[in-house]
Design a protein around this motif. Sequence first.
Motif, PDB file in Angstrom:
ATOM      1  N   ALA A  91       0.826  -1.199   0.000  1.00  0.00           N
ATOM      2  CA  ALA A  91       0.000   0.000   0.000  1.00  0.00           C
ATOM      3  C   ALA A  91       0.865   1.255   0.000  1.00  0.00           C
ATOM      4  CB  ALA A  91      -0.926  -0.002   1.214  1.00  0.00           C
ATOM      5  N   ALA A  92       1.931   1.256   0.780  1.00  0.00           N
ATOM      6  CA  ALA A  92       2.807   2.423   0.844  1.00  0.00           C
ATOM      7  C   ALA A  92       3.469   2.683  -0.506  1.00  0.00           C
ATOM      8  CB  ALA A  92       3.856   2.233   1.934  1.00  0.00           C
ATOM      9  N   GLU A  93       3.934   1.617  -1.158  1.00  0.00           N
ATOM     10  CA  GLU A  93       4.577   1.771  -2.464  1.00  0.00           C
ATOM     11  C   GLU A  93       3.581   2.254  -3.515  1.00  0.00           C
ATOM     12  OE1 GLU A  93       7.019  -1.432  -3.859  1.00  0.00           O
ATOM     13  OE2 GLU A  93       7.563  -2.038  -1.825  1.00  0.00           O
ATOM     14  N   ALA A  94       2.400   1.656  -3.542  1.00  0.00           N
ATOM     15  CA  ALA A  94       1.407   2.014  -4.550  1.00  0.00           C
ATOM     16  C   ALA A  94       0.922   3.446  -4.362  1.00  0.00           C
ATOM     17  CB  ALA A  94       0.224   1.043  -4.485  1.00  0.00           C
ATOM     18  N   ALA A  95       0.655   3.832  -3.111  1.00  0.00           N
ATOM     19  CA  ALA A  95       0.168   5.187  -2.844  1.00  0.00           C
ATOM     20  C   ALA A  95       1.211   6.222  -3.257  1.00  0.00           C
ATOM     21  CB  ALA A  95      -0.180   5.334  -1.372  1.00  0.00           C
ATOM     22  N   ALA A  96       2.476   5.923  -2.992  1.00  0.00           N
ATOM     23  CA  ALA A  96       3.534   6.859  -3.382  1.00  0.00           C
ATOM     24  C   ALA A  96       3.640   6.961  -4.901  1.00  0.00           C
ATOM     25  CB  ALA A  96       4.863   6.408  -2.780  1.00  0.00           C
ATOM     26  N   GLU A  97       3.458   5.843  -5.586  1.00  0.00           N
ATOM     27  CA  GLU A  97       3.584   5.846  -7.044  1.00  0.00           C
ATOM     28  C   GLU A  97       2.511   6.692  -7.715  1.00  0.00           C
ATOM     29  OE1 GLU A  97       3.182   2.679 -10.764  1.00  0.00           O
ATOM     30  OE2 GLU A  97       3.872   1.952  -8.811  1.00  0.00           O
ATOM     31  N   VAL A  98       1.286   6.610  -7.231  1.00  0.00           N
ATOM     32  CA  VAL A  98       0.179   7.318  -7.898  1.00  0.00           C
ATOM     33  C   VAL A  98      -0.239   8.583  -7.151  1.00  0.00           C
ATOM     34  CG1 VAL A  98      -0.683   5.203  -8.938  1.00  0.00           C
ATOM     35  CG2 VAL A  98      -1.567   5.910  -6.728  1.00  0.00           C
ATOM     36  N   HIS A  99       0.511   8.924  -6.080  1.00  0.00           N
ATOM     37  CA  HIS A  99       0.265  10.157  -5.317  1.00  0.00           C
ATOM     38  C   HIS A  99      -1.145  10.204  -4.732  1.00  0.00           C
ATOM     39  CE1 HIS A  99       4.062  11.522  -6.945  1.00  0.00           C
ATOM     40  NE2 HIS A  99       3.620  11.297  -8.171  1.00  0.00           N
ATOM     41  N   VAL A 100      -1.553   9.075  -4.139  1.00  0.00           N
ATOM     42  CA  VAL A 100      -2.829   9.006  -3.427  1.00  0.00           C
ATOM     43  C   VAL A 100      -2.541   9.077  -1.928  1.00  0.00           C
ATOM     44  CG1 VAL A 100      -4.751   7.479  -2.816  1.00  0.00           C
ATOM     45  CG2 VAL A 100      -4.076   7.724  -5.195  1.00  0.00           C
ATOM     46  N   PRO A 101      -3.211   9.944  -1.194  1.00  0.00           N
ATOM     47  CA  PRO A 101      -2.986  10.023   0.257  1.00  0.00           C
ATOM     48  C   PRO A 101      -3.276   8.676   0.930  1.00  0.00           C
ATOM     49  CG  PRO A 101      -4.288  11.888  -0.498  1.00  0.00           C
ATOM     50  CD  PRO A 101      -4.206  10.941  -1.647  1.00  0.00           C
ATOM     51  N   LEU A 102      -2.395   8.300   1.873  1.00  0.00           N
ATOM     52  CA  LEU A 102      -2.500   7.009   2.557  1.00  0.00           C
ATOM     53  C   LEU A 102      -2.491   7.232   4.062  1.00  0.00           C
ATOM     54  CD1 LEU A 102      -2.310   3.873   2.848  1.00  0.00           C
ATOM     55  CD2 LEU A 102       0.176   4.141   2.595  1.00  0.00           C
ATOM     56  N   LEU A 103      -3.405   6.536   4.743  1.00  0.00           N
ATOM     57  CA  LEU A 103      -3.459   6.542   6.202  1.00  0.00           C
ATOM     58  C   LEU A 103      -3.522   5.103   6.692  1.00  0.00           C
ATOM     59  CD1 LEU A 103      -3.933   8.236   8.895  1.00  0.00           C
ATOM     60  CD2 LEU A 103      -6.357   7.713   8.561  1.00  0.00           C
ATOM     61  N   ALA A 104      -2.802   4.806   7.770  1.00  0.00           N
ATOM     62  CA  ALA A 104      -2.911   3.504   8.422  1.00  0.00           C
ATOM     63  C   ALA A 104      -3.839   3.621   9.618  1.00  0.00           C
ATOM     64  CB  ALA A 104      -1.543   3.008   8.863  1.00  0.00           C
TER      65      ALA A 104
END
Length: 254
Positions: A91-104
């Motif tokens: 999830a961290a890698e994918a969110a960084a790739e497409v610039h989608v905000p990520l929260l755990a």
Amino acid sequence: MPVRHVLILGGTTEARRLAERLAAGQPAGAPPLRVTSSLAGRVAEPRLPAGEVRIGGFGGPSGLAAWLREQHVDALIDATHPFAGTISRNAAEAAAEVHVPLLALRRPSWVPVSGDRWHPVDSLAEAADALPGLGRRVFLTTGRQGLAAFAHLDGHYFLARSVDAPEAPMPPHTEVLLDRGPFTLDGERAVCREHRIDVLVTKDSGGAATAPKLTAARELGLPVVIVRRPELPRGVPATPDVPGALAWLAGLAP
């Protein structure tokens, strides 16, 4: 632009509660919010959350990134089990790739109190190594995929509790108890006494649903081998509860 599509990586109680709050909490006149929950598919009959549901993996971080793009996801919330380390890294890698905000979204860890006899370890293999000096009748609550780490212990009895039946390899003297939380303190006391348990092995999952086993172990004076949870990927913000996740989402929208 306000958040219009939220993807929740879930399966946990917190993930279901978040999906329910999002699905039911849209004010009148607001743009429709699409809520999708993704379940790994490891449980045969999962408890389905509100909103859309997809079951199965994405094919690693690149597959998840592609899904985020194709489905126009505006926010990603990783509400998986605290020990789902691979999913969290993806999830961290994918969110960084497409610039989608990520929260755990992670429930807090359990904290020992007076009377606890905890033996923290960093892995299931270390838990297996610790058992010979602690007890012979083991209440194993690490899930159906963790039994292989104990398969070489032929001098122990294991009561292995899981939602679905585990698969080999497993210890030769294993009794399987199929059950799903939440569990009660009276029930956990009864299980330990009926099976003459003298040591508990668990993961630091946190939360109230499975915590009564720790209280029962404390009351009975049993040692507890507890596997520490893995750390979140670096730089990923986290919240311990659903209100925190809702506040984070509200902060993304102008």
